[in-house]
Design a protein around this motif. Sequence first.
Motif, PDB file in Angstrom:
ATOM      1  N   UNK A  56       0.822  -1.210   0.000  1.00 45.23           N
ATOM      2  CA  UNK A  56       0.000   0.000   0.000  1.00 45.23           C
ATOM      3  C   UNK A  56       0.853   1.255   0.000  1.00 45.23           C
ATOM      4  N   UNK A  57       1.908   1.266   0.820  1.00 45.73           N
ATOM      5  CA  UNK A  57       2.732   2.466   0.912  1.00 45.73           C
ATOM      6  C   UNK A  57       3.437   2.755  -0.409  1.00 45.73           C
ATOM      7  N   UNK A 111      -0.763   8.631   3.603  1.00 46.36           N
ATOM      8  CA  UNK A 111       0.589   8.462   4.133  1.00 46.36           C
ATOM      9  C   UNK A 111       0.578   8.534   5.655  1.00 46.36           C
ATOM     10  N   UNK A 112      -0.185   9.486   6.190  1.00 53.11           N
ATOM     11  CA  UNK A 112      -0.293   9.612   7.647  1.00 53.11           C
ATOM     12  C   UNK A 112      -0.982   8.379   8.240  1.00 53.11           C
ATOM     13  N   UNK A 116       0.478   5.483  10.870  1.00 57.19           N
ATOM     14  CA  UNK A 116      -0.190   5.023  12.092  1.00 57.19           C
ATOM     15  C   UNK A 116      -0.305   3.510  12.133  1.00 57.19           C
ATOM     16  N   UNK A 117      -0.580   2.890  10.988  1.00 54.86           N
ATOM     17  CA  UNK A 117      -0.655   1.435  10.922  1.00 54.86           C
ATOM     18  C   UNK A 117       0.711   0.815  11.219  1.00 54.86           C
ATOM     19  N   UNK A 139      -6.673   2.691   9.938  1.00 51.69           N
ATOM     20  CA  UNK A 139      -7.383   2.074   8.826  1.00 51.69           C
ATOM     21  C   UNK A 139      -8.688   2.782   8.537  1.00 51.69           C
ATOM     22  N   UNK A 140      -9.391   3.205   9.594  1.00 49.98           N
ATOM     23  CA  UNK A 140     -10.641   3.946   9.417  1.00 49.98           C
ATOM     24  C   UNK A 140     -10.384   5.302   8.765  1.00 49.98           C
TER      25      UNK A 140
END
Length: 202
Positions: A56-57, A111-112, A116-117, A139-140
């Motif tokens: 994802x990143x 990105x932020x 956090x994940x 994720x939310x």
Amino acid sequence: MTDSNKKHTFREGFEAHLESPIPLLTRVGSFIFGKKIPDSYTKISFYLGMAIWTVFLVWIILGYMVLTNTSWIEAEKGLDIHKLITTRGTELGFSGDDFQNNLILFYNVAIIAWAGIFVGLALQWRKNRYFIYFIWAAGAVYLLGMWFLLGFSYWYNDTTLFDKIAFFFLIGHSGLHYYFLRKELLGEKVNFFGIDEQDENE
């Protein structure tokens, strides 16, 4: 050992330390993940999460780079990226450059969120039960940010099936991992963390 020899030895050690990034990376890794190696189930959960996080990143960074360098891409490749984005935005109900601007804003939010994940995954490796709050909250933010900024139709039509499955697998498996971790921390017998279940009658 004389003072000059001590200084010489210190200088040599310091220079050798600067030449190799491995000691620094080791200290950074220990600071983030701790020095204790978790059980097999936690390691597998972490590695799966990191694989999804990396995919994802990478896509987020690539998308951001494309959106912020459309002029350069058009000049070098002759591909009208801006027109393609505007056309797709019009199909999704956006006008003018609103879709591209929202995409750029979303990538910043994303990105932020994935940072956090990563914090959540690091806590998962440490077997800290608060990991679930970072992963689920971030994720939310990622999912709701996409829906509010780009629309539900974008998520449904423009993200791949792999993206959807990988994202919800990460969220769902994190919940499962939290369930077993909580049972372990409460002293209940589980076998997912390498704790042997024994007959209670023994």
